[in-house]
Design a protein around this motif. Structure first.
Motif, PDB file in Angstrom:
ATOM      1  N   LYS A 189     -15.613  -2.140  -8.697  1.00  0.00           N
ATOM      2  CA  LYS A 189     -15.010  -0.839  -8.943  1.00  0.00           C
ATOM      3  C   LYS A 189     -14.743  -0.663 -10.436  1.00  0.00           C
ATOM      4  O   LYS A 189     -14.586  -1.635 -11.181  1.00  0.00           O
ATOM      5  CB  LYS A 189     -13.712  -0.696  -8.154  1.00  0.00           C
ATOM      6  N   GLU A 218     -11.971  -2.604 -12.210  1.00  0.00           N
ATOM      7  CA  GLU A 218     -11.975  -4.056 -12.187  1.00  0.00           C
ATOM      8  C   GLU A 218     -12.451  -4.659 -13.510  1.00  0.00           C
ATOM      9  O   GLU A 218     -11.945  -5.698 -13.934  1.00  0.00           O
ATOM     10  CB  GLU A 218     -12.841  -4.562 -11.034  1.00  0.00           C
ATOM     11  N   ASP A 232      -7.894  -9.033  -3.307  1.00  0.00           N
ATOM     12  CA  ASP A 232      -7.837  -7.631  -3.732  1.00  0.00           C
ATOM     13  C   ASP A 232      -6.995  -6.843  -2.743  1.00  0.00           C
ATOM     14  O   ASP A 232      -7.425  -6.563  -1.616  1.00  0.00           O
ATOM     15  CB  ASP A 232      -9.251  -7.054  -3.810  1.00  0.00           C
ATOM     16  N   CYS A 274      -6.338  -3.815  -2.854  1.00  0.00           N
ATOM     17  CA  CYS A 274      -6.939  -2.502  -2.600  1.00  0.00           C
ATOM     18  C   CYS A 274      -7.965  -2.570  -1.469  1.00  0.00           C
ATOM     19  O   CYS A 274      -8.418  -1.537  -0.990  1.00  0.00           O
ATOM     20  CB  CYS A 274      -7.607  -1.967  -3.867  1.00  0.00           C
ATOM     21  N   ARG A 275      -8.302  -3.784  -1.066  1.00  0.00           N
ATOM     22  CA  ARG A 275      -9.189  -3.971   0.082  1.00  0.00           C
ATOM     23  C   ARG A 275      -8.453  -4.614   1.254  1.00  0.00           C
ATOM     24  O   ARG A 275      -9.058  -5.178   2.154  1.00  0.00           O
ATOM     25  CB  ARG A 275     -10.407  -4.799  -0.326  1.00  0.00           C
ATOM     26  N   ILE A 277      -3.428   1.036 -10.345  1.00  0.00           N
ATOM     27  CA  ILE A 277      -4.095   1.427  -9.098  1.00  0.00           C
ATOM     28  C   ILE A 277      -4.055   2.945  -9.039  1.00  0.00           C
ATOM     29  O   ILE A 277      -3.021   3.545  -8.777  1.00  0.00           O
ATOM     30  CB  ILE A 277      -3.393   0.790  -7.886  1.00  0.00           C
ATOM     31  N   GLN A 329      -6.713   6.699  -2.303  1.00  0.00           N
ATOM     32  CA  GLN A 329      -6.962   5.821  -1.165  1.00  0.00           C
ATOM     33  C   GLN A 329      -6.547   4.390  -1.464  1.00  0.00           C
ATOM     34  O   GLN A 329      -5.996   3.697  -0.606  1.00  0.00           O
ATOM     35  CB  GLN A 329      -8.434   5.870  -0.761  1.00  0.00           C
ATOM     36  N   ASP A 330      -6.796   3.929  -2.698  1.00  0.00           N
ATOM     37  CA  ASP A 330      -6.380   2.569  -3.069  1.00  0.00           C
ATOM     38  C   ASP A 330      -4.858   2.443  -3.032  1.00  0.00           C
ATOM     39  O   ASP A 330      -4.315   1.444  -2.536  1.00  0.00           O
ATOM     40  CB  ASP A 330      -6.903   2.205  -4.453  1.00  0.00           C
ATOM     41  N   ARG A 331      -4.164   3.443  -3.559  1.00  0.00           N
ATOM     42  CA  ARG A 331      -2.708   3.388  -3.554  1.00  0.00           C
ATOM     43  C   ARG A 331      -2.172   3.418  -2.122  1.00  0.00           C
ATOM     44  O   ARG A 331      -1.214   2.703  -1.792  1.00  0.00           O
ATOM     45  CB  ARG A 331      -2.131   4.538  -4.379  1.00  0.00           C
ATOM     46  N   THR A 365      -3.706   2.277   0.533  1.00  0.00           N
ATOM     47  CA  THR A 365      -3.971   0.954   1.105  1.00  0.00           C
ATOM     48  C   THR A 365      -2.923  -0.051   0.653  1.00  0.00           C
ATOM     49  O   THR A 365      -2.400  -0.835   1.452  1.00  0.00           O
ATOM     50  CB  THR A 365      -5.376   0.469   0.703  1.00  0.00           C
ATOM     51  N   VAL A 366      -2.595  -0.021  -0.632  1.00  0.00           N
ATOM     52  CA  VAL A 366      -1.618  -0.966  -1.172  1.00  0.00           C
ATOM     53  C   VAL A 366      -0.234  -0.725  -0.581  1.00  0.00           C
ATOM     54  O   VAL A 366       0.440  -1.660  -0.115  1.00  0.00           O
ATOM     55  CB  VAL A 366      -1.579  -0.877  -2.704  1.00  0.00           C
TER      56      VAL A 366
END
Length: 238
Positions: free
Chosen positions: A2, A5, A108, A110-111, A131, A135-137, A139-140
């Protein structure tokens, strides 16, 4: 990989190669005063009981492990994670030098990576602002909620919107809190602003926006301090 990263992989490769202590040492204006004087130490000293008594902690975005080692030295059982193998390599070496037992792991968040069992505390020392994507936020923060025991606490130190801050050549969007930086056209998430392509690099929210976001993910703010409201303690809702 990403878009966000590469910055972190490059930074920790440099930290390891140059024998530096932590991320802030890459920036003269933020340079720390040794490994044990990590960013957010004063905040953790105020918020966490002086003696951990075996209480469990999961720290994500742990970097070179300064905060994790500090908490372990106080008797907390610490599981710490970072995306970057170089960061974890340094963290393991530093904890071994101090005779501390810390579970350091590459992963990770975020995954969806996280602790194996619910913990007493989830700790973030200046990771969340990096982050950026919604969507990543999500997920976290959903992972934080899932990782906490029912009476657990989320202890968060994050960079915030600062009135009057000069972003130089970057662009700040006050509606989303996203900081956009110059990028190539093919960068993930890039958009054209005028004649220049920018990619999202940081998220600097207002205190109110951060509280609302946390509550959307089942985290109720019980304390919000710091000059710009970036020192936050949450309890788990529901």
């Amino acid at each position: 990989m990403k878009y966000y990263e590469k910055e972190h992989f490059d930074a920790y490769a440099r930290i390891r190669a140059e024998g530096l202590d932590q991320w802030n040492d890459l920036h003269d204006e933020d340079s720390a005063q040794g490994y044990d004087r990590f960013a957010a130490r004063d905040f953790l000293e105020r918020q966490l009981p002086e003696q951990g008594g075996g209480r469990t902690v999961f720290e994500y975005g742990c970097g070179t492990g300064g905060a994790a080692c500090f908490m372990a030295s106080r008797g907390y059982s610490v599981h710490a994670m970072d995306l970057v193998p170089d960061a974890i390599h340094i963290a393991r070496d530093r904890s071994a030098d101090r005779g501390l037992d810390v579970l350091f792991e590459v992963g990770d968040i975020c995954r969806g990576a996280g602790p194996r069992q619910p913990v007493d505390y989830v700790v973030d020392c200046f990771c969340l602002q990096s982050i950026v994507a919604d969507q990543d936020r999500a997920t976290v923060l959903d992972g934080v909620h899932r990782s906490l025991k029912q009476d657990g606490l989320y202890v968060l130190a994050t960079a915030m919107f600062e009135p009057g801050r000069d972003y130089g050549a970057d662009r700040y969007d006050p509606e989303t809190g996203i900081v956009w930086t110059h990028s190539s056209r093919g960068t993930e998430g890039a958009r054209q602003l005028g004649q220049t392509w920018f990619a999202p690099v940081r998220r600097h929210l207002s205190p109110t926006s951060l509280r609302l976001e946390l509550r959307q993910h089942g985290l109720d703010v019980i304390a919000q301090t710091g000059e710009f409201g970036g020192e936050v303690v949450c309890r788990k809702l529901g």
